[in-house]
Enzyme design. Sequence first.
Site, short mmCIF file in Angstrom:
data_model
loop_
_atom_site.label_atom_id
_atom_site.label_comp_id
_atom_site.label_asym_id
_atom_site.label_seq_id
_atom_site.Cartn_x
_atom_site.Cartn_y
_atom_site.Cartn_z
N ASP A 1 0.83 -1.12 -0.13
CA ASP A 1 -0.10 -0.23 -0.02
C ASP A 1 0.84 1.20 0.07
O ASP A 1 1.74 1.43 0.99
CB ASP A 1 -0.95 -0.03 1.14
N ASP B 1 -2.72 4.73 -2.73
CA ASP B 1 -3.82 5.45 -1.75
C ASP B 1 -4.12 6.75 -2.30
O ASP B 1 -3.38 7.29 -2.94
CB ASP B 1 -2.97 5.75 -0.30
N GLU C 1 -6.71 3.83 -5.58
CA GLU C 1 -7.87 4.08 -4.84
C GLU C 1 -8.36 5.28 -5.35
O GLU C 1 -7.55 6.36 -5.26
CB GLU C 1 -7.66 4.23 -3.47
N HIS D 1 -10.67 -1.63 4.77
CA HIS D 1 -10.40 -1.23 6.16
C HIS D 1 -10.80 0.20 6.36
O HIS D 1 -10.69 0.72 7.54
CB HIS D 1 -9.02 -1.23 6.33
N ASP D 2 -11.46 0.90 5.44
CA ASP D 2 -12.34 2.13 5.83
C ASP D 2 -13.77 2.17 5.73
O ASP D 2 -14.57 3.04 5.94
CB ASP D 2 -12.12 3.23 4.50
C1 GLC Z 1 -7.20 6.30 1.97
C2 GLC Z 1 -7.00 5.04 3.05
C3 GLC Z 1 -7.33 5.52 4.66
C4 GLC Z 1 -6.50 6.75 4.67
C5 GLC Z 1 -6.57 8.09 3.71
C6 GLC Z 1 -5.49 8.87 3.97
O1 GLC Z 1 -8.64 6.26 1.91
O2 GLC Z 1 -7.50 3.74 2.77
O3 GLC Z 1 -7.21 4.54 5.36
O4 GLC Z 1 -6.89 7.20 6.10
O5 GLC Z 1 -6.41 7.32 2.54
O6 GLC Z 1 -4.30 8.11 3.48
#
Ligand code: GLC
Length: 559
Positions: A114, A215, A267, A341-342
């Site tokens: 990640d 990310d 993402e 995880h979010d």
């Molecule tokens: C993404 C991650 C999340 C994090 C955010 C900032 O959305 O999945 O867990 O807090 O980015 O890095």
Amino acid sequence: MKEEKKKKKTKNNFQKETEINKKDLIVYEIYVKSFKDSNDDGVGDINGISQKLLYLKNLGVNCIWLTPIFKSPQFDNGYDISNYYQIDPLFGNMEDFLNLIKKAKKYNILIMLDMVLNHTSTQHNWFKKAIEGKEKYQNYYFFKNGNSKNNPPTKWKSKFGGNAWEYVPKLDKWYLHLFSPQQADVNWNNKEVRREIYKIINFWIDNGVNGFRFDVINLVSKPDDFSNKKYKKDNYKNYTDGKKIHLFLQKLRNSYYDKKNIFTVGEFSSTNLKDFSKYTNENNSELDMGFSFFHLKVDYKNGNKWVDKKPNLKKFKKEIIKWQKYQQKNRGWVANFLSNHDQPRHISRFGDDKNYHFESATAFATLYILLRGTPFIFNGEEIGQTNLYNNDISEFRDIESKNSYYKFINERKNKEEALKIINQKSRDNGRSPFAWNNKKYFGFSKSDPWILYKNPYKVTLENDLKNKEKSIFLYYQKIIKLRKENIVFKDGLFFSHNKKKELFIYKRIFNNKEYLVVINLTNKYVKYKRKSTKIILNNYKNEKSLNYLNPYQAIVFEI
Ligand code: GLC
């Protein structure tokens, strides 16, 4: 001679590796902190993952994505990196990681890291030097003059609440942070920054990783000019899918063009169909696939997730179908998922974790794993892990959840109401320790885990396997096998067949082979006449009536 042997070996390895295609991947996300704790300090770690590789092999996945394992003060659980070249001691060390790679290769499991490249921790050396006044490093970030001491450059809001700019009195400047003030946004417009990023990516590829999850990657192209005039309103469009984003991603891809079989998933926060297809169209050389979130934002109100609202299933269906069809037509490639995880656990969010635990877990698995794209399974869903159902805010760990709770309290919402919303939407729901068995702390660790899971429905792998007929794990095994071994699911076309609002029905077709996937999204019996007698997967046995679908029934027919 030795040299020749070496060459041959590389060639063979390469040939073996090229057989893998993004369409073959079944990815499993590991929330490292919560998967398996090997040294009993209450925090999951790299050696814990190594111990569980056989479990993953048995499940059938062929790629694992590890949430950030790099050095970090952990304000946002590792999404605030202070050193991209070091493993955080919380998770182990480089030797542990190299061992994991070696062992995973033996099991033919690829490893995806990640990479958080939109921002660094404010404890990163670059940021520290910037604060010391070094201009070179200030240009690694967005340090800007405000309109006055109390007036930041723009009105942008941080995604974790509050202002997106932090004032540094010593410099009389503000720096940008789209997330927490401990996560400073990095300036991709700066060539030197991009070079540093290429170096980081190549370092990990050279150490044997097979890919990356990037990310919030569609936020990295920020404007050149931050004058408030131009950005009168706080609007995510100010920095989402920015002007140079495709160029940046092509350059990033170019930086490792000579390295084969690296898989990447982006993402994409609040992206749009068109940019998404560009990001993930293989002709564009940007990324292999991506996550979009519109199908999950169906329990939001006017874009606000912190509300007490049941998911709108009609919208859920509509979004999935819209993305499937558009990306198919425009050669985009979707990373399909319902939990991560979010997100809250999808069994608690969309299914019925109490009354139809097995049925709803397997129905939703069938729904997304057989779609066009690459499935991403989130650790724990394969045994039906549920939301946390906490009793007090002190039981939460997530920075975003805590910020939102205290905002509610400041706004004079009562505690019960605030807690209800946090319980429904908190990111911590997905971060519970993996429940391996029925021992104390579910075999995750021998000491107090960093986050508690009271586990009201006693969901554990051990319990799940007790009843083979109703084992979610065994069903996942079956569906993963089906998906991996069947060209129709890997490469077939998608057609939706949606007449009834309670049902999600689609076809996958490849040449003259055709499957029909039928899912009851509700806890009610729904009228449905079987279209074929050839059933290749069904989450119910011994059906009484063939004119109805049972609550959360999922059937795959061969047509
Ligand atoms: C993404 C991650 C999340 C994090 C955010 C900032 O959305 O999945 O867990 O807090 O980015 O890095």
